[in-house]
Design a protein around this motif. Structure first.
Motif, PDB file in Angstrom:
ATOM      1  N   LEU A 186       0.703  -1.175   0.059  1.00 27.11           N
ATOM      2  CA  LEU A 186       0.004   0.025   0.032  1.00 27.11           C
ATOM      3  C   LEU A 186       0.890   1.264  -0.126  1.00 27.11           C
ATOM      4  O   LEU A 186       0.464   2.127  -0.837  1.00 27.11           O
ATOM      5  CB  LEU A 186      -1.055  -0.009   1.381  1.00 27.11           C
ATOM      6  CG  LEU A 186      -2.033  -1.014   1.068  1.00 27.11           C
ATOM      7  CD1 LEU A 186      -2.744  -1.206   2.589  1.00 27.11           C
ATOM      8  CD2 LEU A 186      -2.982  -0.668   0.102  1.00 27.11           C
ATOM      9  N   LYS A 187       2.025   1.360   0.795  1.00 26.41           N
ATOM     10  CA  LYS A 187       2.725   2.311   0.742  1.00 26.41           C
ATOM     11  C   LYS A 187       3.533   2.774  -0.728  1.00 26.41           C
ATOM     12  O   LYS A 187       3.460   3.876  -1.146  1.00 26.41           O
ATOM     13  CB  LYS A 187       3.992   2.150   1.659  1.00 26.41           C
ATOM     14  CG  LYS A 187       4.991   3.230   1.567  1.00 26.41           C
ATOM     15  CD  LYS A 187       6.187   2.763   2.586  1.00 26.41           C
ATOM     16  CE  LYS A 187       7.330   3.766   2.700  1.00 26.41           C
ATOM     17  NZ  LYS A 187       8.197   3.915   1.216  1.00 26.41           N
ATOM     18  N   ARG A 188       3.920   1.706  -1.253  1.00 23.37           N
ATOM     19  CA  ARG A 188       4.298   1.860  -2.627  1.00 23.37           C
ATOM     20  C   ARG A 188       3.081   2.355  -3.690  1.00 23.37           C
ATOM     21  O   ARG A 188       3.453   3.044  -4.766  1.00 23.37           O
ATOM     22  CB  ARG A 188       4.800   0.357  -3.064  1.00 23.37           C
ATOM     23  CG  ARG A 188       6.178   0.269  -2.533  1.00 23.37           C
ATOM     24  CD  ARG A 188       7.481   0.871  -2.620  1.00 23.37           C
ATOM     25  NE  ARG A 188       8.428   0.474  -2.148  1.00 23.37           N
ATOM     26  CZ  ARG A 188       9.643   1.216  -1.539  1.00 23.37           C
ATOM     27  NH1 ARG A 188       9.469   2.560  -1.397  1.00 23.37           N
ATOM     28  NH2 ARG A 188      10.606   0.735  -1.283  1.00 23.37           N
ATOM     29  N   PHE A 189       1.782   1.767  -3.489  1.00 25.85           N
ATOM     30  CA  PHE A 189       0.830   1.963  -4.292  1.00 25.85           C
ATOM     31  C   PHE A 189       0.646   3.538  -4.243  1.00 25.85           C
ATOM     32  O   PHE A 189       0.471   4.112  -5.207  1.00 25.85           O
ATOM     33  CB  PHE A 189      -0.160   1.237  -3.866  1.00 25.85           C
ATOM     34  CG  PHE A 189      -1.573   1.629  -4.531  1.00 25.85           C
ATOM     35  CD1 PHE A 189      -1.570   1.168  -5.885  1.00 25.85           C
ATOM     36  CD2 PHE A 189      -2.664   2.008  -3.943  1.00 25.85           C
ATOM     37  CE1 PHE A 189      -2.823   1.301  -6.579  1.00 25.85           C
ATOM     38  CE2 PHE A 189      -3.738   2.385  -4.735  1.00 25.85           C
ATOM     39  CZ  PHE A 189      -3.888   2.065  -6.010  1.00 25.85           C
ATOM     40  N   TYR A 190       0.511   4.080  -3.199  1.00 25.36           N
ATOM     41  CA  TYR A 190       0.060   5.492  -2.809  1.00 25.36           C
ATOM     42  C   TYR A 190       1.533   6.222  -3.261  1.00 25.36           C
ATOM     43  O   TYR A 190       1.284   7.599  -3.223  1.00 25.36           O
ATOM     44  CB  TYR A 190      -0.179   5.721  -1.253  1.00 25.36           C
ATOM     45  CG  TYR A 190      -1.791   5.222  -1.442  1.00 25.36           C
ATOM     46  CD1 TYR A 190      -2.778   5.928  -2.099  1.00 25.36           C
ATOM     47  CD2 TYR A 190      -2.123   4.160  -0.748  1.00 25.36           C
ATOM     48  CE1 TYR A 190      -3.968   5.667  -1.979  1.00 25.36           C
ATOM     49  CE2 TYR A 190      -3.438   3.592  -0.829  1.00 25.36           C
ATOM     50  CZ  TYR A 190      -4.323   4.313  -1.506  1.00 25.36           C
ATOM     51  OH  TYR A 190      -5.706   4.144  -1.285  1.00 25.36           O
ATOM     52  N   GLU A 191       2.768   5.996  -3.454  1.00 24.61           N
ATOM     53  CA  GLU A 191       3.983   6.630  -3.999  1.00 24.61           C
ATOM     54  C   GLU A 191       3.749   6.697  -5.398  1.00 24.61           C
ATOM     55  O   GLU A 191       4.610   7.513  -6.045  1.00 24.61           O
ATOM     56  CB  GLU A 191       5.046   5.867  -3.482  1.00 24.61           C
ATOM     57  CG  GLU A 191       5.401   6.253  -1.943  1.00 24.61           C
ATOM     58  CD  GLU A 191       6.421   5.368  -1.659  1.00 24.61           C
ATOM     59  OE1 GLU A 191       6.961   5.673  -0.404  1.00 24.61           O
ATOM     60  OE2 GLU A 191       7.079   4.424  -2.339  1.00 24.61           O
ATOM     61  N   LEU A 192       2.704   5.998  -6.306  1.00 26.17           N
ATOM     62  CA  LEU A 192       2.628   6.053  -7.649  1.00 26.17           C
ATOM     63  C   LEU A 192       2.117   7.247  -8.236  1.00 26.17           C
ATOM     64  O   LEU A 192       1.030   8.033  -7.186  1.00 26.17           O
ATOM     65  CB  LEU A 192       1.667   4.987  -8.188  1.00 26.17           C
ATOM     66  CG  LEU A 192       2.327   3.540  -7.873  1.00 26.17           C
ATOM     67  CD1 LEU A 192       1.139   2.595  -8.470  1.00 26.17           C
ATOM     68  CD2 LEU A 192       3.487   3.392  -9.105  1.00 26.17           C
ATOM     69  N   PRO A 193       2.383   7.932  -9.085  1.00 21.39           N
ATOM     70  CA  PRO A 193       1.839   9.262  -9.478  1.00 21.39           C
ATOM     71  C   PRO A 193       0.162   9.001  -9.635  1.00 21.39           C
ATOM     72  O   PRO A 193      -0.068   7.764 -10.060  1.00 21.39           O
ATOM     73  CB  PRO A 193       2.536   9.527 -10.947  1.00 21.39           C
ATOM     74  CG  PRO A 193       3.622   8.954 -10.876  1.00 21.39           C
ATOM     75  CD  PRO A 193       3.574   7.736 -10.033  1.00 21.39           C
ATOM     76  N   PRO A 209      -4.648   3.161 -10.174  1.00 23.00           N
ATOM     77  CA  PRO A 209      -6.174   2.968 -10.400  1.00 23.00           C
ATOM     78  C   PRO A 209      -6.886   3.196  -9.062  1.00 23.00           C
ATOM     79  O   PRO A 209      -6.365   2.912  -8.114  1.00 23.00           O
ATOM     80  CB  PRO A 209      -5.901   1.324 -10.869  1.00 23.00           C
ATOM     81  CG  PRO A 209      -4.719   1.088 -11.135  1.00 23.00           C
ATOM     82  CD  PRO A 209      -3.862   2.279 -10.447  1.00 23.00           C
ATOM     83  N   ALA A 210      -8.338   3.280  -9.120  1.00 21.19           N
ATOM     84  CA  ALA A 210      -9.054   3.152  -7.900  1.00 21.19           C
ATOM     85  C   ALA A 210      -8.984   1.800  -7.243  1.00 21.19           C
ATOM     86  O   ALA A 210      -9.055   0.853  -7.980  1.00 21.19           O
ATOM     87  CB  ALA A 210     -10.363   3.550  -8.332  1.00 21.19           C
ATOM     88  N   THR A 211      -9.074   1.993  -6.152  1.00 21.56           N
ATOM     89  CA  THR A 211      -8.842   0.462  -5.407  1.00 21.56           C
ATOM     90  C   THR A 211     -10.063  -0.256  -5.855  1.00 21.56           C
ATOM     91  O   THR A 211     -10.289  -1.762  -5.697  1.00 21.56           O
ATOM     92  CB  THR A 211      -8.853   0.735  -3.812  1.00 21.56           C
ATOM     93  OG1 THR A 211      -9.769   1.374  -3.422  1.00 21.56           O
ATOM     94  CG2 THR A 211      -7.554   1.528  -3.335  1.00 21.56           C
TER      95      THR A 211
END
Length: 201
Positions: free
Chosen positions: A69-76, A81-83
């Motif tokens: 999740l940390k890495r996911f929310y570091e994506l531009p 994509p929406a969860t």
């Protein structure tokens, strides 16, 4: 869910564990981290968005799911994509911390391969069940596995329920190969864990 049949989802989840999560986990275990990992997969075409692994040697909160999740929310934002459009795949049944994070992030599902009991009995990591009981007074398997926020899916149970025997046998062989790789990684982690400073190792 906007995906194809259960056996296609099951095979894709096993492929992602074997091909995308496990190589990262092998590196993570070599650095003193636990064996847990996770990935995010698009519901629409089952393409991989992100795979990650446990990184508790950096931060004890970076469980496999949390680090994903940390890495996911570091994506531009334009690449994220929406969860609601994603499958959340966890190698092991999420602990209370990760269950909460998956919920707060808005996922409506998660799939897992190993159960809490597997974590305790096969991998000598009992903390998930201990915390659920000590903090929430929840016995093994008694949290609401389908609720207003999400539905959970046990990949081994999905595999056991397949009707196509040829497909079932093929997937069982793949699942066993994955289990053997994790067993070897677990031995490595347990042999070396005294050298790390993870609070609940």
């Amino acid at each position: 869910m906007n995906v194809t049949s259960d056996h296609v989802v099951l095979r894709r989840c096993l492929d992602v564990i074997a091909d995308d999560i496990l190589p990262l986990t092998e590196q993570g275990v070599a650095g003193g981290n636990k064996i847990f990992g996770a990935a995010l997969i698009r519901k629409s075409d089952l393409s991989l968005v992100l795979a990650e692994t446990n990184n508790e040697t950096e931060n004890p909160l970076w469980h496999g799911e949390m680090h994903t999740l940390k890495r996911f929310y570091e994506l531009p934002s334009d690449q994220r994509p929406a969860t609601s459009e994603l499958i959340f795949l966890s190698t092991h049944e999420p602990c209370s911390l990760c269950l909460s994070a998956i919920t707060w992030a808005g996922f409506d599902n998660f799939y897992y391969f190993f159960s809490h009991e597997d974590s305790r009995d096969s991998f000598a990591i009992p903390h998930d069940l201990k915390i659920l009981k000590a903090v929430f007074d929840v016995n093994p398997g008694e949290y609401q596995q389908s609720n207003e926020f999400w539905t959970s899916y046990n990949l081994k149970a999905m595999l056991a329920s397949l009707d196509d025997e040829a497909e079932k046998q093929s997937l069982m062989e793949q699942a066993e190969a994955i289990a053997q790789r994790y067993a070897a990684l677990s031995e490595d982690y347990q042999a070396d864990k005294a050298g790390n400073d993870i609070p609940l190792n």
